[in-house]
Design a protein around this motif. Structure first.
Motif, PDB file in Angstrom:
ATOM      1  N   TYR A  90      -2.792   0.264  71.061  1.00  0.00           N
ATOM      2  CA  TYR A  90      -3.420   1.521  70.655  1.00  0.00           C
ATOM      3  C   TYR A  90      -4.470   1.896  71.679  1.00  0.00           C
ATOM      4  O   TYR A  90      -4.835   1.079  72.531  1.00  0.00           O
ATOM      5  CB  TYR A  90      -4.042   1.415  69.259  1.00  0.00           C
ATOM      6  N   GLU A  91      -4.942   3.131  71.622  1.00  0.00           N
ATOM      7  CA  GLU A  91      -6.011   3.544  72.523  1.00  0.00           C
ATOM      8  C   GLU A  91      -6.956   4.509  71.823  1.00  0.00           C
ATOM      9  O   GLU A  91      -6.589   5.163  70.840  1.00  0.00           O
ATOM     10  CB  GLU A  91      -5.466   4.163  73.802  1.00  0.00           C
ATOM     11  N   GLU A  92      -8.164   4.552  72.343  1.00  0.00           N
ATOM     12  CA  GLU A  92      -9.175   5.455  71.803  1.00  0.00           C
ATOM     13  C   GLU A  92      -9.312   6.642  72.746  1.00  0.00           C
ATOM     14  O   GLU A  92      -9.391   6.479  73.959  1.00  0.00           O
ATOM     15  CB  GLU A  92     -10.514   4.723  71.666  1.00  0.00           C
ATOM     16  N   ARG A  93      -9.339   7.850  72.174  1.00  0.00           N
ATOM     17  CA  ARG A  93      -9.412   9.070  72.982  1.00  0.00           C
ATOM     18  C   ARG A  93     -10.484  10.005  72.444  1.00  0.00           C
ATOM     19  O   ARG A  93     -10.846   9.959  71.269  1.00  0.00           O
ATOM     20  CB  ARG A  93      -8.065   9.818  72.967  1.00  0.00           C
ATOM     21  N   TRP A  94     -10.900  10.911  73.329  1.00  0.00           N
ATOM     22  CA  TRP A  94     -11.814  11.978  72.957  1.00  0.00           C
ATOM     23  C   TRP A  94     -11.176  13.303  73.331  1.00  0.00           C
ATOM     24  O   TRP A  94     -10.759  13.514  74.472  1.00  0.00           O
ATOM     25  CB  TRP A  94     -13.147  11.816  73.687  1.00  0.00           C
ATOM     26  N   TYR A  95     -11.060  14.192  72.353  1.00  0.00           N
ATOM     27  CA  TYR A  95     -10.509  15.530  72.556  1.00  0.00           C
ATOM     28  C   TYR A  95     -11.645  16.547  72.474  1.00  0.00           C
ATOM     29  O   TYR A  95     -12.395  16.556  71.493  1.00  0.00           O
ATOM     30  CB  TYR A  95      -9.450  15.847  71.495  1.00  0.00           C
ATOM     31  N   PRO A  96     -11.791  17.393  73.490  1.00  0.00           N
ATOM     32  CA  PRO A  96     -12.877  18.383  73.456  1.00  0.00           C
ATOM     33  C   PRO A  96     -12.603  19.473  72.420  1.00  0.00           C
ATOM     34  O   PRO A  96     -11.482  19.601  71.905  1.00  0.00           O
ATOM     35  CB  PRO A  96     -12.853  18.958  74.876  1.00  0.00           C
ATOM     36  N   ALA A  97     -13.622  20.257  72.124  1.00  0.00           N
ATOM     37  CA  ALA A  97     -13.455  21.395  71.212  1.00  0.00           C
ATOM     38  C   ALA A  97     -12.447  22.364  71.807  1.00  0.00           C
ATOM     39  O   ALA A  97     -12.300  22.472  73.036  1.00  0.00           O
ATOM     40  CB  ALA A  97     -14.800  22.089  70.989  1.00  0.00           C
ATOM     41  N   GLY A  98     -11.727  23.065  70.958  1.00  0.00           N
ATOM     42  CA  GLY A  98     -10.743  24.019  71.440  1.00  0.00           C
ATOM     43  C   GLY A  98     -10.222  24.886  70.321  1.00  0.00           C
ATOM     44  O   GLY A  98     -10.461  24.617  69.136  1.00  0.00           O
ATOM     45  N   LYS A  99      -9.504  25.925  70.699  1.00  0.00           N
ATOM     46  CA  LYS A  99      -8.959  26.860  69.721  1.00  0.00           C
ATOM     47  C   LYS A  99      -7.498  26.507  69.408  1.00  0.00           C
ATOM     48  O   LYS A  99      -6.700  26.293  70.326  1.00  0.00           O
ATOM     49  CB  LYS A  99      -9.079  28.294  70.225  1.00  0.00           C
ATOM     50  N   TRP A 100      -7.201  26.477  68.134  1.00  0.00           N
ATOM     51  CA  TRP A 100      -5.879  26.120  67.645  1.00  0.00           C
ATOM     52  C   TRP A 100      -5.388  27.195  66.680  1.00  0.00           C
ATOM     53  O   TRP A 100      -6.180  27.788  65.946  1.00  0.00           O
ATOM     54  CB  TRP A 100      -5.924  24.782  66.896  1.00  0.00           C
ATOM     55  N   ALA A 101      -4.073  27.417  66.676  1.00  0.00           N
ATOM     56  CA  ALA A 101      -3.445  28.267  65.664  1.00  0.00           C
ATOM     57  C   ALA A 101      -2.961  27.345  64.551  1.00  0.00           C
ATOM     58  O   ALA A 101      -2.211  26.398  64.814  1.00  0.00           O
ATOM     59  CB  ALA A 101      -2.280  29.044  66.273  1.00  0.00           C
ATOM     60  N   CYS A 102      -3.397  27.599  63.328  1.00  0.00           N
ATOM     61  CA  CYS A 102      -3.144  26.673  62.217  1.00  0.00           C
ATOM     62  C   CYS A 102      -2.448  27.359  61.050  1.00  0.00           C
ATOM     63  O   CYS A 102      -2.718  28.516  60.742  1.00  0.00           O
ATOM     64  CB  CYS A 102      -4.449  26.067  61.724  1.00  0.00           C
ATOM     65  N   VAL A 103      -1.552  26.610  60.408  1.00  0.00           N
ATOM     66  CA  VAL A 103      -0.880  27.052  59.189  1.00  0.00           C
ATOM     67  C   VAL A 103      -0.993  25.933  58.162  1.00  0.00           C
ATOM     68  O   VAL A 103      -0.794  24.761  58.487  1.00  0.00           O
ATOM     69  CB  VAL A 103       0.615  27.369  59.436  1.00  0.00           C
ATOM     70  N   THR A 104      -1.307  26.296  56.927  1.00  0.00           N
ATOM     71  CA  THR A 104      -1.421  25.317  55.843  1.00  0.00           C
ATOM     72  C   THR A 104      -0.297  25.533  54.838  1.00  0.00           C
ATOM     73  O   THR A 104      -0.086  26.658  54.376  1.00  0.00           O
ATOM     74  CB  THR A 104      -2.777  25.439  55.120  1.00  0.00           C
ATOM     75  N   LYS A 105       0.431  24.459  54.538  1.00  0.00           N
ATOM     76  CA  LYS A 105       1.521  24.528  53.560  1.00  0.00           C
ATOM     77  C   LYS A 105       1.398  23.356  52.594  1.00  0.00           C
ATOM     78  O   LYS A 105       0.928  22.268  52.959  1.00  0.00           O
ATOM     79  CB  LYS A 105       2.882  24.470  54.253  1.00  0.00           C
ATOM     80  N   VAL A 190     -10.543   9.856  68.343  1.00  0.00           N
ATOM     81  CA  VAL A 190      -9.493   9.243  67.527  1.00  0.00           C
ATOM     82  C   VAL A 190      -9.026   7.927  68.120  1.00  0.00           C
ATOM     83  O   VAL A 190      -9.186   7.670  69.324  1.00  0.00           O
ATOM     84  CB  VAL A 190      -8.272  10.188  67.383  1.00  0.00           C
ATOM     85  N   ILE A 191      -8.437   7.104  67.270  1.00  0.00           N
ATOM     86  CA  ILE A 191      -7.743   5.897  67.706  1.00  0.00           C
ATOM     87  C   ILE A 191      -6.263   6.151  67.430  1.00  0.00           C
ATOM     88  O   ILE A 191      -5.892   6.500  66.301  1.00  0.00           O
ATOM     89  CB  ILE A 191      -8.238   4.655  66.950  1.00  0.00           C
ATOM     90  N   THR A 192      -5.428   6.014  68.454  1.00  0.00           N
ATOM     91  CA  THR A 192      -4.035   6.447  68.349  1.00  0.00           C
ATOM     92  C   THR A 192      -3.055   5.300  68.579  1.00  0.00           C
ATOM     93  O   THR A 192      -3.327   4.367  69.349  1.00  0.00           O
ATOM     94  CB  THR A 192      -3.727   7.553  69.370  1.00  0.00           C
ATOM     95  N   ARG A 193      -1.924   5.410  67.919  1.00  0.00           N
ATOM     96  CA  ARG A 193      -0.857   4.432  68.082  1.00  0.00           C
ATOM     97  C   ARG A 193       0.486   5.151  68.079  1.00  0.00           C
ATOM     98  O   ARG A 193       0.745   6.002  67.227  1.00  0.00           O
ATOM     99  CB  ARG A 193      -0.895   3.389  66.967  1.00  0.00           C
ATOM    100  N   VAL A 194       1.348   4.818  69.032  1.00  0.00           N
ATOM    101  CA  VAL A 194       2.653   5.471  69.171  1.00  0.00           C
ATOM    102  C   VAL A 194       3.664   4.871  68.195  1.00  0.00           C
ATOM    103  O   VAL A 194       3.667   3.667  67.942  1.00  0.00           O
ATOM    104  CB  VAL A 194       3.191   5.310  70.612  1.00  0.00           C
ATOM    105  N   PHE A 195       4.521   5.741  67.649  1.00  0.00           N
ATOM    106  CA  PHE A 195       5.707   5.273  66.937  1.00  0.00           C
ATOM    107  C   PHE A 195       6.835   6.264  67.198  1.00  0.00           C
ATOM    108  O   PHE A 195       6.601   7.409  67.583  1.00  0.00           O
ATOM    109  CB  PHE A 195       5.441   5.088  65.433  1.00  0.00           C
ATOM    110  N   TYR A 196       8.057   5.815  67.012  1.00  0.00           N
ATOM    111  CA  TYR A 196       9.222   6.634  67.345  1.00  0.00           C
ATOM    112  C   TYR A 196      10.105   6.865  66.122  1.00  0.00           C
ATOM    113  O   TYR A 196      10.153   6.043  65.208  1.00  0.00           O
ATOM    114  CB  TYR A 196      10.045   5.967  68.449  1.00  0.00           C
ATOM    115  N   GLY A 197      10.798   8.008  66.125  1.00  0.00           N
ATOM    116  CA  GLY A 197      11.734   8.305  65.056  1.00  0.00           C
ATOM    117  C   GLY A 197      11.313   9.510  64.236  1.00  0.00           C
ATOM    118  O   GLY A 197      10.522  10.352  64.679  1.00  0.00           O
TER     119      GLY A 197
END
Length: 250
Positions: A90-105, A190-197
């Protein structure tokens, strides 16, 4: 050398025009065939998510397919990497602030929620916006989820988020769909981990459990909110995904 008369030039122009018309008709037929083939393929993919694919998705599907190789990564900084048995765990990352288009369902199934939300985002990316042009694809697409208090199921409500490409970060195009909201998301560690499928409620709950076991007891991450990051389209069986544990604000 034979001389070319004005009459010959006139005739040549007519022949080229006629030939050009045939070429245009062939191109139109090819485009229609491609649209039909892609739509049929995605109709099957959508059915596996218990979702019906509207006919008006044919255009966005073609556009997204033609631009599939040009995908802009969401910017981030790697803070640390951790290995287990000489493989990345796993790895730890930092994502800067940014604009996102979001939909809630909040559909009955997780797969339904993310599929219906992303169809809306595809239309937004493919010209259903105030600038009327293809905006460009970014990866990953984020799906923010919440566990029930018991921690055994996902809450129905899922937020699907698409990062605006760099050229539109300062002035995001306005969506024509009122269900799409442009949101300024705060910096995220965040702390992230890859998975497939495939990503279903079952696979997500399993990945959260496995990641918890790997990290051990920790109070540095949220226990009820997680993010599923997807990098490839749903038609790829062994597509790359990540589970993100969100670090608490310091």
């Amino acid at each position: 050398m034979a001389r070319i008369r004005l009459e010959d030039l006139d005739g040549l122009g007519e022949e080229e025009a006629a030939g050009g018309g045939e070429d245009e008709e062939e191109e139109e037929d090819d485009d229609e065939e491609e649209r039909g083939r892609l739509f049929s393929h995605w109709e099957v993919v959508a059915s596996t998510h218990r979702v019906s694919l509207p006919r008006d998705m044919a255009g966005p599907i073609v556009q997204m397919t033609r631009h599939s190789q040009a995908r802009e990564p969401v910017p981030y900084v790697t803070l640390s990497q951790h290995e287990e048995c000489e493989e990345a765990a796993y790895e730890e990352r930092w994502y800067p602030a940014g604009k996102w288009a979001c939909v809630t369902k909040g559909e009955p199934m997780y797969e339904q929620s993310i599929s219906m939300s992303f169809m809306k985002l595809m239309r937004y990316i493919c010209e259903e916006n105030s600038v009327g042009c293809y905006l460009g694809m970014t990866v990953p697409v984020l799906n923010e989820i919440h566990l029930t208090k018991e921690g055994t199921e996902l809450e129905r409500e899922v937020v699907t988020a698409y990062y605006l490409p760099g050229e539109f970060q300062q002035n995001p195009p306005v969506p024509t769909d009122p269900e799409i909201h442009i949101t300024e998301r705060a910096p995220l560690r965040v702390i992230t981990r890859v998975f497939y499928g495939t990503t279903t409620e079952e696979t997500i709950l399993r990945e959260i459990s496995l990641f918890c076991e790997l990290l051990g007891s920790t109070d540095t991450v949220l226990q009820e909110t997680y993010i599923v990051a997807t990098y490839e389209n749903p038609s790829i069986p062994q597509r790359r995904n990540e589970i993100w544990f969100i670090c608490r604000a310091e």
